[in-house]
Write a protein that holds these residues in place. Structure first.
Motif, PDB file in Angstrom:
ATOM      1  N   ALA A   1      -3.489 -14.103  -2.107  1.00  0.00           N
ATOM      2  CA  ALA A   1      -2.654 -12.928  -1.838  1.00  0.00           C
ATOM      3  C   ALA A   1      -1.496 -12.848  -2.829  1.00  0.00           C
ATOM      4  CB  ALA A   1      -2.126 -12.974  -0.405  1.00  0.00           C
ATOM      5  N   LEU A   2      -0.864 -13.993  -3.066  1.00  0.00           N
ATOM      6  CA  LEU A   2       0.250 -14.020  -4.002  1.00  0.00           C
ATOM      7  C   LEU A   2      -0.217 -13.751  -5.434  1.00  0.00           C
ATOM      8  CD1 LEU A   2       3.277 -14.404  -3.976  1.00  0.00           C
ATOM      9  CD2 LEU A   2       2.934 -16.868  -4.281  1.00  0.00           C
ATOM     10  N   ALA A   3      -1.411 -14.293  -5.766  1.00  0.00           N
ATOM     11  CA  ALA A   3      -1.960 -14.054  -7.102  1.00  0.00           C
ATOM     12  C   ALA A   3      -2.231 -12.567  -7.315  1.00  0.00           C
ATOM     13  CB  ALA A   3      -3.245 -14.864  -7.288  1.00  0.00           C
ATOM     14  N   LEU A   4      -2.745 -11.893  -6.297  1.00  0.00           N
ATOM     15  CA  LEU A   4      -3.013 -10.457  -6.405  1.00  0.00           C
ATOM     16  C   LEU A   4      -1.722  -9.661  -6.593  1.00  0.00           C
ATOM     17  CD1 LEU A   4      -5.814  -9.872  -3.768  1.00  0.00           C
ATOM     18  CD2 LEU A   4      -5.966  -9.478  -6.223  1.00  0.00           C
ATOM     19  N   ILE A   5      -0.654 -10.102  -5.921  1.00  0.00           N
ATOM     20  CA  ILE A   5       0.632  -9.423  -6.079  1.00  0.00           C
ATOM     21  C   ILE A   5       1.196  -9.657  -7.476  1.00  0.00           C
ATOM     22  CG2 ILE A   5       3.035  -9.392  -5.294  1.00  0.00           C
ATOM     23  CD1 ILE A   5       1.948 -10.148  -2.488  1.00  0.00           C
ATOM     24  N   LEU A   6       1.118 -10.905  -7.944  1.00  0.00           N
ATOM     25  CA  LEU A   6       1.719 -11.260  -9.230  1.00  0.00           C
ATOM     26  C   LEU A   6       0.938 -10.723 -10.425  1.00  0.00           C
ATOM     27  CD1 LEU A   6       2.770 -14.967  -8.546  1.00  0.00           C
ATOM     28  CD2 LEU A   6       4.253 -12.960  -8.645  1.00  0.00           C
ATOM     29  N   VAL A   7      -0.385 -10.539 -10.261  1.00  0.00           N
ATOM     30  CA  VAL A   7      -1.201 -10.129 -11.404  1.00  0.00           C
ATOM     31  C   VAL A   7      -0.826  -8.731 -11.888  1.00  0.00           C
ATOM     32  CG1 VAL A   7      -3.151  -8.997 -10.226  1.00  0.00           C
ATOM     33  CG2 VAL A   7      -3.551 -10.345 -12.318  1.00  0.00           C
TER      34      VAL A   7
END
Length: 401
Positions: A152-158
């Motif tokens: 979830a965090l990776a999707l936000i940061l990408v």
């Protein structure tokens, strides 16, 4: 509200460490298929990376479990391995070819191999046998909550950072996991094995029922290919209608669904195993895997349908991880538990090595449906073998006072 006795400092600390550990390396996992595509890696590269990493980890687990028992240094092994799992995302972040990605993944998974048997042995010794399912269920749930937060965090940061920057960021939660192990994990008895024997003799000395159980775990494991391959499958299938960027988001989102279901199912399945018997719940989990693989063959290319199938993956993997570990803790005596968990991990890892490489090549050179059907047939054989090898005196559920 009374704090449950089984939720002690060690169980809680293992849960915290697993949450942050998974937060770090699952943010890597969810972006790895897209990163390999950007690097120009062949279709089968992901299968090789996942298979070799899991295979190497499994063999290391066997030896680290043996030496941890022999030396009475389980906590030290857990700490040392956690350092490698914290560092590996940085190696992948600077990769310019899939070979370097493979090297980084191997380094991190060898660290997991050093850490896991000792951590599981410490965890199993910290609670009563009747509470093993709940303790491991809590641990797996914490582990997978991190696996939910990471993607979830990776999707936000990408949206604002590049993939390489996110991979570098993933080092931070890995080191938080190391600190949690250092601060919280305490072993009740740190004495070396009272009767140390050579590794082969020690393996032969494991209970015959446990060794029969391991044969079923191995066969099922040959069908249980890395879930990272499913992300790659979704990206390939949905790129034509949605485009690469949206297909990447779809793969990450479906993997997130899988992890959410896994997190929600782990503790209830462990509790159910404590109450009605761990064997029948594990059999149902294996059978669900067969249905899931067949589902991927017959399902239309539809995000909602795939969401259901990914949720089914979360349930059967929760049953597999929680109940296999709980059964191992039940079958193996305390003085050899790290070795027992190492042997269990080795069977799973050998299965992962064969399955991930095999499915990767079948997908590349035959087709996706063929790969899923091969997995379904082998998983069915593993389910039948589990029923057969664990028949006899039933492991009774715990009696509650």
């Amino acid at each position: 509200m009374k704090w449950p006795a089984w939720l002690n400092r060690t169980v809680l600390g293992a849960g915290i460490a697993s949450f942050f550990g998974d937060l770090g390396y699952e943010s890597v996992t969810v972006l790895l298929p897209s990163f390999l595509i950007i690097l120009g890696a062949p279709v089968f590269a992901l299968g090789i990376i996942e298979g070799l990493s899991d295979g190497a980890s499994s063999f290391v687990k066997l030896f680290s479990g043996y030496f941890a028992d022999k030396l009475g240094k389980r906590r030290e092994f857990a700490l040392g391995g956690s350092v490698a799992t914290a560092i590996f995302p940085a190696i992948i972040a600077v990769a310019t070819s899939w070979y370097i990605v493979l090297a980084g993944r191997l380094f991190g998974w060898i660290g997991k191999g050093i850490r896991s048997p000792s951590r599981d042995a410490i965890l199993s010794k910290s609670v009563e046998k009747k509470d093993l399912g709940k303790a491991f269920g809590f641990h797996r749930a914490s582990d997978t909550l991190g696996a939910v937060a990471g993607p979830a965090l990776a999707l936000i940061l990408v949206a604002s950072l590049g993939i390489r920057e996110i991979l570098l960021w993933a080092v931070i939660p890995g080191f938080i996991a190391f600190v949690a192990i250092w601060l919280f994990l305490r072993e009740r008895d740190t004495s070396p094995h009272p009767r140390p024997r050579p590794l082969v003799a020690s393996l032969k000395g494991l209970p015959s029922r446990f060794k029969a159980f391991l044969s079923a775990v191995l066969v099922f494991g040959i069908a249980d290919f890395s879930q990272t391959l499913l992300i790659a499958f979704v990206i390939v299938v949905f790129t034509p209608p949605l485009g690469f960027a949206m297909a990447t988001a779809a793969g990450a989102g479906l993997y997130l669904v899988r992890n959410i279901v896994y997190a929600g199912a782990s503790y209830p399945l462990g509790l159910l195993g404590d109450r009605i018997g761990r064997r029948p719940v594990l059999v149902l989990g294996y059978a669900l895997a067969v249905a899931t693989f067949i589902g991927f063959v017959i399902a239309p290319t539809n995000l909602v349908v795939y969401g259901v199938l990914f949720a089914m993956c979360g349930i059967f993997i929760a049953a597999e991880d929680t109940l296999e570990s709980a059964l191992a803790g039940e079958m193996v005596e305390e003085e050899s538990r790290a070795l027992g968990f190492g042997a269990l991990a080795t069977m799973n890892g050998v299965g992962d090595l064969v399955s991930s490489v095999m499915i990767g090549f079948i997908w590349a050179f035959v087709g996706y449906s063929a790969g899923f059907m091969v997995a379904a047939v082998i998983a069915a054989a593993g389910t039948i073998l589990l029923i057969w090898t664990t028949r006899g005196p039933r492991h009774a559920p715990a009696q509650h006072q």
